[in-house]
Design a protein around this motif. Structure first.
Motif, PDB file in Angstrom:
ATOM      1  N   ALA A  37       4.240   8.476   3.067  1.00  0.00           N
ATOM      2  CA  ALA A  37       3.769   8.027   1.762  1.00  0.00           C
ATOM      3  C   ALA A  37       2.597   7.064   1.902  1.00  0.00           C
ATOM      4  O   ALA A  37       2.228   6.401   0.957  1.00  0.00           O
ATOM      5  CB  ALA A  37       4.909   7.363   0.997  1.00  0.00           C
ATOM      6  N   VAL A  38       2.036   6.971   3.074  1.00  0.00           N
ATOM      7  CA  VAL A  38       0.885   6.092   3.295  1.00  0.00           C
ATOM      8  C   VAL A  38      -0.372   6.862   2.913  1.00  0.00           C
ATOM      9  O   VAL A  38      -0.648   7.918   3.463  1.00  0.00           O
ATOM     10  CB  VAL A  38       0.824   5.631   4.768  1.00  0.00           C
ATOM     11  CG1 VAL A  38      -0.435   4.852   5.036  1.00  0.00           C
ATOM     12  CG2 VAL A  38       2.060   4.806   5.107  1.00  0.00           C
ATOM     13  N   ALA A  39      -1.127   6.341   1.946  1.00  0.00           N
ATOM     14  CA  ALA A  39      -2.289   7.075   1.438  1.00  0.00           C
ATOM     15  C   ALA A  39      -3.585   6.712   2.158  1.00  0.00           C
ATOM     16  O   ALA A  39      -4.387   7.576   2.458  1.00  0.00           O
ATOM     17  CB  ALA A  39      -2.440   6.833  -0.054  1.00  0.00           C
ATOM     18  N   VAL A  40      -3.790   5.429   2.412  1.00  0.00           N
ATOM     19  CA  VAL A  40      -5.056   4.976   3.008  1.00  0.00           C
ATOM     20  C   VAL A  40      -4.753   3.961   4.101  1.00  0.00           C
ATOM     21  O   VAL A  40      -3.943   3.055   3.907  1.00  0.00           O
ATOM     22  CB  VAL A  40      -5.961   4.319   1.934  1.00  0.00           C
ATOM     23  CG1 VAL A  40      -7.227   3.776   2.563  1.00  0.00           C
ATOM     24  CG2 VAL A  40      -6.290   5.285   0.814  1.00  0.00           C
ATOM     25  N   LEU A  41      -5.422   4.130   5.231  1.00  0.00           N
ATOM     26  CA  LEU A  41      -5.357   3.164   6.321  1.00  0.00           C
ATOM     27  C   LEU A  41      -6.764   2.680   6.613  1.00  0.00           C
ATOM     28  O   LEU A  41      -7.672   3.485   6.766  1.00  0.00           O
ATOM     29  CB  LEU A  41      -4.808   3.806   7.600  1.00  0.00           C
ATOM     30  CG  LEU A  41      -3.357   4.233   7.629  1.00  0.00           C
ATOM     31  CD1 LEU A  41      -3.060   4.974   8.930  1.00  0.00           C
ATOM     32  CD2 LEU A  41      -2.449   3.039   7.498  1.00  0.00           C
ATOM     33  N   PRO A  45     -10.853  -4.277  13.124  1.00  0.00           N
ATOM     34  CA  PRO A  45     -10.547  -4.707  14.492  1.00  0.00           C
ATOM     35  C   PRO A  45     -10.881  -6.167  14.780  1.00  0.00           C
ATOM     36  O   PRO A  45     -10.135  -6.829  15.502  1.00  0.00           O
ATOM     37  CB  PRO A  45     -11.380  -3.769  15.366  1.00  0.00           C
ATOM     38  CG  PRO A  45     -12.247  -2.986  14.479  1.00  0.00           C
ATOM     39  CD  PRO A  45     -11.816  -3.195  13.074  1.00  0.00           C
ATOM     40  N   GLU A  46     -11.979  -6.684  14.234  1.00  0.00           N
ATOM     41  CA  GLU A  46     -12.358  -8.073  14.537  1.00  0.00           C
ATOM     42  C   GLU A  46     -11.358  -9.077  13.982  1.00  0.00           C
ATOM     43  O   GLU A  46     -11.320 -10.224  14.415  1.00  0.00           O
ATOM     44  CB  GLU A  46     -13.781  -8.388  14.047  1.00  0.00           C
ATOM     45  CG  GLU A  46     -14.001  -8.232  12.563  1.00  0.00           C
ATOM     46  CD  GLU A  46     -14.341  -6.812  12.130  1.00  0.00           C
ATOM     47  OE1 GLU A  46     -14.610  -6.626  10.934  1.00  0.00           O
ATOM     48  OE2 GLU A  46     -14.329  -5.885  12.958  1.00  0.00           O
ATOM     49  N   GLU A  47     -10.507  -8.660  13.039  1.00  0.00           N
ATOM     50  CA  GLU A  47      -9.464  -9.535  12.495  1.00  0.00           C
ATOM     51  C   GLU A  47      -8.078  -9.100  12.965  1.00  0.00           C
ATOM     52  O   GLU A  47      -7.089  -9.674  12.532  1.00  0.00           O
ATOM     53  CB  GLU A  47      -9.503  -9.513  10.966  1.00  0.00           C
ATOM     54  CG  GLU A  47     -10.778 -10.055  10.368  1.00  0.00           C
ATOM     55  CD  GLU A  47     -10.797  -9.937   8.843  1.00  0.00           C
ATOM     56  OE1 GLU A  47      -9.728  -9.755   8.233  1.00  0.00           O
ATOM     57  OE2 GLU A  47     -11.889 -10.032   8.267  1.00  0.00           O
ATOM     58  N   ALA A  48      -7.996  -8.087  13.815  1.00  0.00           N
ATOM     59  CA  ALA A  48      -6.722  -7.496  14.238  1.00  0.00           C
ATOM     60  C   ALA A  48      -5.869  -7.211  13.000  1.00  0.00           C
ATOM     61  O   ALA A  48      -4.702  -7.572  12.921  1.00  0.00           O
ATOM     62  CB  ALA A  48      -5.991  -8.397  15.225  1.00  0.00           C
ATOM     63  N   ARG A  49      -6.482  -6.547  12.045  1.00  0.00           N
ATOM     64  CA  ARG A  49      -5.851  -6.351  10.735  1.00  0.00           C
ATOM     65  C   ARG A  49      -5.848  -4.880  10.346  1.00  0.00           C
ATOM     66  O   ARG A  49      -6.848  -4.186  10.520  1.00  0.00           O
ATOM     67  CB  ARG A  49      -6.622  -7.172   9.701  1.00  0.00           C
ATOM     68  CG  ARG A  49      -6.030  -7.193   8.352  1.00  0.00           C
ATOM     69  CD  ARG A  49      -6.751  -8.241   7.523  1.00  0.00           C
ATOM     70  NE  ARG A  49      -6.667  -7.893   6.131  1.00  0.00           N
ATOM     71  CZ  ARG A  49      -7.613  -8.074   5.242  1.00  0.00           C
ATOM     72  NH1 ARG A  49      -8.750  -8.618   5.596  1.00  0.00           N
ATOM     73  NH2 ARG A  49      -7.445  -7.738   4.003  1.00  0.00           N
ATOM     74  N   LEU A  50      -4.726  -4.452   9.802  1.00  0.00           N
ATOM     75  CA  LEU A  50      -4.570  -3.105   9.286  1.00  0.00           C
ATOM     76  C   LEU A  50      -4.261  -3.206   7.803  1.00  0.00           C
ATOM     77  O   LEU A  50      -3.383  -3.967   7.401  1.00  0.00           O
ATOM     78  CB  LEU A  50      -3.428  -2.381  10.018  1.00  0.00           C
ATOM     79  CG  LEU A  50      -3.100  -0.971   9.577  1.00  0.00           C
ATOM     80  CD1 LEU A  50      -4.271  -0.025   9.834  1.00  0.00           C
ATOM     81  CD2 LEU A  50      -1.860  -0.474  10.296  1.00  0.00           C
ATOM     82  N   ILE A  51      -4.982  -2.455   6.994  1.00  0.00           N
ATOM     83  CA  ILE A  51      -4.750  -2.438   5.555  1.00  0.00           C
ATOM     84  C   ILE A  51      -4.171  -1.075   5.205  1.00  0.00           C
ATOM     85  O   ILE A  51      -4.755  -0.042   5.534  1.00  0.00           O
ATOM     86  CB  ILE A  51      -6.050  -2.696   4.778  1.00  0.00           C
ATOM     87  CG1 ILE A  51      -6.652  -4.042   5.193  1.00  0.00           C
ATOM     88  CG2 ILE A  51      -5.808  -2.639   3.273  1.00  0.00           C
ATOM     89  CD1 ILE A  51      -8.074  -4.253   4.730  1.00  0.00           C
ATOM     90  N   VAL A  52      -3.013  -1.096   4.557  1.00  0.00           N
ATOM     91  CA  VAL A  52      -2.317   0.119   4.159  1.00  0.00           C
ATOM     92  C   VAL A  52      -2.245   0.122   2.637  1.00  0.00           C
ATOM     93  O   VAL A  52      -1.798  -0.851   2.037  1.00  0.00           O
ATOM     94  CB  VAL A  52      -0.888   0.157   4.745  1.00  0.00           C
ATOM     95  CG1 VAL A  52      -0.156   1.405   4.298  1.00  0.00           C
ATOM     96  CG2 VAL A  52      -0.927   0.042   6.257  1.00  0.00           C
ATOM     97  N   VAL A  53      -2.700   1.219   2.029  1.00  0.00           N
ATOM     98  CA  VAL A  53      -2.722   1.295   0.567  1.00  0.00           C
ATOM     99  C   VAL A  53      -1.991   2.547   0.105  1.00  0.00           C
ATOM    100  O   VAL A  53      -2.186   3.625   0.663  1.00  0.00           O
ATOM    101  CB  VAL A  53      -4.175   1.333   0.030  1.00  0.00           C
ATOM    102  CG1 VAL A  53      -4.196   1.430  -1.488  1.00  0.00           C
ATOM    103  CG2 VAL A  53      -4.956   0.117   0.507  1.00  0.00           C
TER     104      VAL A  53
END
Length: 193
Positions: A37-41, A45-53
């Motif tokens: 059910a994950v639509a957007v990833l 990398p410079e923030e070691a961050r993953l955004i899941v929408v």
């Protein structure tokens, strides 16, 4: 992250009506043929961050997310942090190395956004599957954050984006004057240092 104490995954919420089953793992989304059910990833990398929408559209502009949608999102997030790549579409699988590099970082952060075009707020009961997942994921350190955006929050974000930031400057002006009216402005000369 997946290899650092979360191997069993989050504990399902006691009231989950749709607990994971072999059939649940086979569900697909028509737009991308992904069993999650994950639509957007988005990887930062410079923030070691993953955004899941995950976004849901309401044709009436009413309502809010439903509990089964949150359970599906939770299951997709669990697949992500457990690196179960076979459950994702080819686009995500193609980014497997990049995602693994990020998820293996001790400082990795995951921002989860659920966006719904309905006007109603999300109830605590509906949020519970994601919040329970985050309780497990964030033990012992905060790794994930959840944001829910209804129609009102979406509109506010758009309004805030269009506003100019306030500028605060302290200094000494010489040969100055001011303009009256919106916006109020001052002009003059300032010594450079």
């Amino acid at each position: 992250m997946a290899r650092s104490g979360h191997a069993a995954g989050p504990t399902p919420h006691a009231n989950d009506q749709h607990q994971r089953s072999p059939q649940a793992d086979q569900r697909t989304r028509p737009e991308d043929d992904s069993p999650t059910a994950v639509a957007v990833l988005a990887v930062v990398p410079e923030e070691a961050r993953l955004i899941v929408v995950q976004a849901k559209w309401s044709t009436t502009g009413k309502g809010s997310a439903e509990r089964d949608e949150m359970i599906k999102l939770r299951d997709g997030l669990d697949d992500l942090v457990q690196m179960r790549w076979s459950r994702f579409n080819k686009k995500v699988q193609a980014r497997k190395a990049e995602l693994e590099d990020l998820l293996d970082q001790p400082k990795a952060r995951i921002d989860i956004a659920f966006v719904h075009s309905g006007a109603s707020p999300c109830t605590d009961d509906v949020r519970a599957p994601i919040l329970d997942f985050l309780d497990d994921l964030n033990d012992p350190t905060e790794t994930g954050r959840f944001h829910y955006y209804s129609q009102a929050e979406i509109h506010q974000l758009l309004l805030d984006e269009g506003q100019s930031p306030r500028i605060t400057i302290s200094g000494e002006l010489s040969d100055w004057g001011q303009l009256e009216g919106p916006p109020r402005a001052f002009y003059g000369q300032m010594a450079a240092r």
